[in-house]
Scaffold this active site. Sequence first.
Site, PDB file in Angstrom:
ATOM      1  N   GLU A 270      -7.538   0.785   1.464  1.00  7.81           N
ATOM      2  CA  GLU A 270      -7.494   0.580   2.915  1.00  7.81           C
ATOM      3  C   GLU A 270      -8.674  -0.245   3.394  1.00  7.81           C
ATOM      4  O   GLU A 270      -8.531  -1.087   4.283  1.00  7.81           O
ATOM      5  CB  GLU A 270      -7.437   1.910   3.667  1.00  7.81           C
ATOM      6  CG  GLU A 270      -7.289   1.683   5.164  1.00  7.81           C
ATOM      7  CD  GLU A 270      -6.786   2.872   5.943  1.00  7.81           C
ATOM      8  OE1 GLU A 270      -6.689   2.732   7.174  1.00  7.81           O
ATOM      9  OE2 GLU A 270      -6.463   3.915   5.344  1.00  7.81           O
TER      10      GLU A 270
ATOM     11  N   GLY B 290      -5.833   0.406  10.452  1.00  3.62           N
ATOM     12  CA  GLY B 290      -4.776   0.781   9.531  1.00  3.62           C
ATOM     13  C   GLY B 290      -3.880   1.793  10.228  1.00  3.62           C
ATOM     14  O   GLY B 290      -4.377   2.739  10.840  1.00  3.62           O
TER      15      GLY B 290
ATOM     16  N   HIS C  67      -0.215   6.291  -7.684  1.00  4.30           N
ATOM     17  CA  HIS C  67      -1.246   6.308  -8.721  1.00  4.30           C
ATOM     18  C   HIS C  67      -0.552   6.397 -10.070  1.00  4.30           C
ATOM     19  O   HIS C  67       0.238   7.313 -10.307  1.00  4.30           O
ATOM     20  CB  HIS C  67      -2.180   7.495  -8.512  1.00  4.30           C
ATOM     21  CG  HIS C  67      -2.772   7.567  -7.144  1.00  4.30           C
ATOM     22  ND1 HIS C  67      -3.541   6.557  -6.603  1.00  4.30           N
ATOM     23  CD2 HIS C  67      -2.694   8.530  -6.192  1.00  4.30           C
ATOM     24  CE1 HIS C  67      -3.930   6.902  -5.389  1.00  4.30           C
ATOM     25  NE2 HIS C  67      -3.416   8.099  -5.115  1.00  4.30           N
ATOM     26  N   VAL C  68      -0.830   5.440 -10.948  1.00  5.17           N
ATOM     27  CA  VAL C  68      -0.107   5.373 -12.216  1.00  5.17           C
ATOM     28  C   VAL C  68      -0.999   5.534 -13.457  1.00  5.17           C
ATOM     29  O   VAL C  68      -0.488   5.722 -14.546  1.00  5.17           O
ATOM     30  CB  VAL C  68       0.714   4.059 -12.330  1.00  5.17           C
ATOM     31  CG1 VAL C  68       1.769   4.004 -11.241  1.00  5.17           C
ATOM     32  CG2 VAL C  68      -0.180   2.833 -12.269  1.00  5.17           C
TER      33      VAL C  68
ATOM     34  N   SER D   4      -5.255   6.860 -14.699  1.00  8.98           N
ATOM     35  CA  SER D   4      -6.555   7.371 -14.280  1.00  8.98           C
ATOM     36  C   SER D   4      -7.669   6.457 -14.789  1.00  8.98           C
ATOM     37  O   SER D   4      -7.454   5.587 -15.629  1.00  8.98           O
ATOM     38  CB  SER D   4      -6.757   8.803 -14.790  1.00  8.98           C
ATOM     39  OG  SER D   4      -6.722   8.835 -16.198  1.00  8.98           O
TER      40      SER D   4
ATOM     41  N   HIS E  61       3.239  -9.729   5.009  1.00  6.59           N
ATOM     42  CA  HIS E  61       3.758 -10.113   6.331  1.00  6.59           C
ATOM     43  C   HIS E  61       2.580 -10.241   7.282  1.00  6.59           C
ATOM     44  O   HIS E  61       1.777  -9.317   7.414  1.00  6.59           O
ATOM     45  CB  HIS E  61       4.731  -9.057   6.859  1.00  6.59           C
ATOM     46  CG  HIS E  61       5.084  -9.247   8.302  1.00  6.59           C
ATOM     47  ND1 HIS E  61       5.919 -10.249   8.729  1.00  6.59           N
ATOM     48  CD2 HIS E  61       4.689  -8.566   9.397  1.00  6.59           C
ATOM     49  CE1 HIS E  61       6.020 -10.168  10.055  1.00  6.59           C
ATOM     50  NE2 HIS E  61       5.295  -9.159  10.482  1.00  6.59           N
TER      51      HIS E  61
ATOM     52  N   GLY F 259       2.268 -10.754  10.951  1.00  8.60           N
ATOM     53  CA  GLY F 259       2.797 -10.844  12.307  1.00  8.60           C
ATOM     54  C   GLY F 259       1.670 -10.914  13.319  1.00  8.60           C
ATOM     55  O   GLY F 259       0.501 -10.704  12.991  1.00  8.60           O
TER      56      GLY F 259
END
Length: 141
Positions: free
Chosen positions: A63, A83, A90-91, A93, A107, A109
């Site tokens: 973030e 934000g 999380h895939v 460690s 995007h 905008g």
Amino acid sequence: MEEHKKKILSVCNQICKGTLMETLDIEYVDVGENFLIGRMPVNSRVYQPDGVLHGGATVALAESVGSAASYIFLDGNEFFVRGIEIAANHVKSAREGYVYARAIIIHKGKTTQLWEIKVTNESNELISNCKLTTIALPKKN
């Protein structure tokens, strides 16, 4: 152009003094036409109790980098950036070294922006895939 990149990174790092980004040792290290990269050391300050990178610290990194990218690419002198939604998968460690977050605009905008932020380790292995939505609120004079 290299001098311009250095100036942007310097500004990003300076505005983080006394904030969560400084607490987590987040540092902005590269910027390009449509991306910003930040890094964070993986150590006991960002561990969960079993000695691996805490998912919350990973999301804070994502973030922070996505919001800073919005600030850069939307002219932070004209807008407040906030934000409004973040999601993370999380895939893998991490126990040591640095993790890197690369925010790329999906995007752009006038009011909302969508960012993809991939968090990787020093071997460029995916740790987390994040999606951040930011909103640009005009500053009142």
